[in-house]
Motif scaffolding. Structure first.
Motif, PDB file in Angstrom:
ATOM      1  N   GLY A  41      45.835  32.560  38.232  1.00 56.90           N
ATOM      2  CA  GLY A  41      45.118  33.245  37.405  1.00 56.90           C
ATOM      3  C   GLY A  41      44.880  34.987  38.013  1.00 56.90           C
ATOM      4  O   GLY A  41      45.428  35.405  39.018  1.00 56.90           O
ATOM      5  N   ARG A  42      44.647  36.332  36.757  1.00 56.86           N
ATOM      6  CA  ARG A  42      44.556  37.429  37.622  1.00 56.86           C
ATOM      7  C   ARG A  42      42.632  37.875  37.822  1.00 56.86           C
ATOM      8  O   ARG A  42      42.211  37.573  37.309  1.00 56.86           O
ATOM      9  N   GLY A  43      42.777  39.096  38.312  1.00 54.28           N
ATOM     10  CA  GLY A  43      40.356  38.989  38.419  1.00 54.28           C
ATOM     11  C   GLY A  43      39.861  37.886  38.556  1.00 54.28           C
ATOM     12  O   GLY A  43      40.318  36.618  39.080  1.00 54.28           O
ATOM     13  N   LEU A  94      30.615  33.238  44.336  1.00 60.20           N
ATOM     14  CA  LEU A  94      31.117  33.597  44.531  1.00 60.20           C
ATOM     15  C   LEU A  94      31.346  34.669  44.440  1.00 60.20           C
ATOM     16  O   LEU A  94      32.866  34.506  45.142  1.00 60.20           O
ATOM     17  N   GLY A  95      30.823  35.476  43.778  1.00 64.46           N
ATOM     18  CA  GLY A  95      31.940  36.788  43.131  1.00 64.46           C
ATOM     19  C   GLY A  95      32.082  37.877  44.654  1.00 64.46           C
ATOM     20  O   GLY A  95      33.492  38.047  44.445  1.00 64.46           O
ATOM     21  N   THR A  96      31.645  37.530  45.604  1.00 63.07           N
ATOM     22  CA  THR A  96      32.887  38.419  47.254  1.00 63.07           C
ATOM     23  C   THR A  96      31.908  37.638  48.127  1.00 63.07           C
ATOM     24  O   THR A  96      31.416  37.440  48.986  1.00 63.07           O
ATOM     25  N   VAL A 119      33.066  32.825  40.077  1.00 56.14           N
ATOM     26  CA  VAL A 119      33.837  33.386  39.631  1.00 56.14           C
ATOM     27  C   VAL A 119      35.142  33.119  40.969  1.00 56.14           C
ATOM     28  O   VAL A 119      35.384  33.320  41.710  1.00 56.14           O
ATOM     29  N   GLY A 120      35.994  33.850  39.661  1.00 58.29           N
ATOM     30  CA  GLY A 120      37.188  33.863  40.209  1.00 58.29           C
ATOM     31  C   GLY A 120      38.248  32.690  40.551  1.00 58.29           C
ATOM     32  O   GLY A 120      38.992  32.980  41.643  1.00 58.29           O
ATOM     33  N   VAL A 121      37.618  31.513  40.270  1.00 50.88           N
ATOM     34  CA  VAL A 121      37.823  30.435  41.410  1.00 50.88           C
ATOM     35  C   VAL A 121      39.469  30.349  40.284  1.00 50.88           C
ATOM     36  O   VAL A 121      39.976  29.656  41.422  1.00 50.88           O
ATOM     37  N   MET A 122      39.653  30.836  39.456  1.00 52.02           N
ATOM     38  CA  MET A 122      40.606  30.579  38.944  1.00 52.02           C
ATOM     39  C   MET A 122      41.903  31.707  39.705  1.00 52.02           C
ATOM     40  O   MET A 122      43.112  31.563  39.985  1.00 52.02           O
ATOM     41  N   SER A 123      41.998  32.356  40.210  1.00 49.64           N
ATOM     42  CA  SER A 123      42.441  33.581  40.802  1.00 49.64           C
ATOM     43  C   SER A 123      43.037  33.332  42.519  1.00 49.64           C
ATOM     44  O   SER A 123      43.512  33.874  43.053  1.00 49.64           O
ATOM     45  N   SER A 124      41.984  32.235  43.287  1.00 50.06           N
ATOM     46  CA  SER A 124      42.080  32.060  44.714  1.00 50.06           C
ATOM     47  C   SER A 124      41.954  30.683  45.291  1.00 50.06           C
ATOM     48  O   SER A 124      40.727  30.264  45.026  1.00 50.06           O
TER      49      SER A 124
END
Length: 273
Positions: free
Chosen positions: A140-142, A69-71, A99-104
């Motif tokens: 979260g961030r990033g 899920l990065g991009t 990837v990044g599920v805590m940020s989006s």
């Protein structure tokens, strides 16, 4: 690690080299090349295709599917869902990298959609990502872990139990669980945190292993072990003048050496050479 588990690892590594499984990736553009190369180094054959019009057909001919899920985009999510459904129809293992599920919220909701539909065989993520999948909220961030791994085993076990798949929570210590069984692994090198793609490549290695075994817990563990031992080899190859860039280059060599020479690197300690 038990000799029985090491024996299973040896069989899987041998099967990867012999069968050259096809690993279909719907992944991110930041690390797609890294994932393709790491699959080749492990003895697999990578395919990268994300057009909705062809993903089902390509997945049906693959031996494992990676969803990263990065991009993420709306179009890619549609393609991922089609590919995952095709994989389920053909009993092809699906490895999700959240990837990044805590940020989006977008990423989180899509990952949960895949998980609650029972379309995922293995989740490979860092602590923060896997915790977000349990708490069902994006904070979260990033895309990196926050460093809190004291309850990584709990997160792995609860994730596996809740979604009926294997959870591999990776970091300085790795926690892998099927809900009924769990493994705690150590290994790797600090320089893995200084390069892009370490997690994505580990996910690919888990998929390479899952492609040739019906034991997803063992496959996830072996993927993590291969990356950890390759990182240790890569660090050992380095010279004083080298840094993260050379480490990443040598990481590919490390995966190649670990998988192509498994019988040499992992001899039974009681066996005389």
């Amino acid at each position: 690690m038990s000799l029985a588990l090491k024996g299973q690892f040896a069989l899987i590594v041998g099967a990867m080299r012999e069968k050259k499984p096809v690993i279909h990736h719907l992944t991110n553009y930041v690390t797609a090349g890294d994932c393709a190369n790491i699959a080749l180094c492990a003895g697999a054959s990578p395919v990268m295709a994300d057009a909705a019009e062809e993903v089902a057909a390509i997945t049906a001919k693959a031996d494992a599917l990676v969803l990263n899920l990065g991009t993420i985009t709306t179009t890619k999510m549609q393609a991922m869902l089609l590919a995952a459904e095709a994989a389920q129809t053909k009993d092809i293992p699906v490895v999700l990298d959240p990837v990044g599920v805590m940020s989006s919220q977008l990423r989180l909701e899509f990952a949960l959609k895949l998980l609650t539909a029972g379309l995922v065989t293995i989740v490979r993520g860092n602590y923060s990502e896997c915790l977000a999948l349990l708490e069902r909220k994006a904070e979260g961030r990033g895309v990196d872990a926050d460093g809190s791994v004291t309850d990584g085993l709990r997160v792995a076990k609860e994730g596996a139990e809740r979604y009926g798949c294997v959870f591999a929570v990776t970091g300085a210590t790795d926690y892998i669980s099927s809900g009924k069984q769990a493994l705690v692994l150590t290994g790797g090198h600090q320089l893995l945190t200084q390069i892009t793609g370490a997690g994505c490549m580990t996910t690919t290695l888990c998929a390479c292993c899952a492609a040739v075994t019906k034991e997803p817990l063992t496959a996830a563990a072996l993927g993590v072990v291969i990356m950890g031992q390759a990182a240790e080899l890569a660090a050992g190859f380095m010279e004083t003048k080298d840094g993260p860039g050379m480490f990443k280059t040598r990481l590919f060599d490390g995966v190649y050496h670990v998988t192509s020479k498994w019988d040499v690197l992992h001899l039974d300690p009681e066996r005389k050479q």
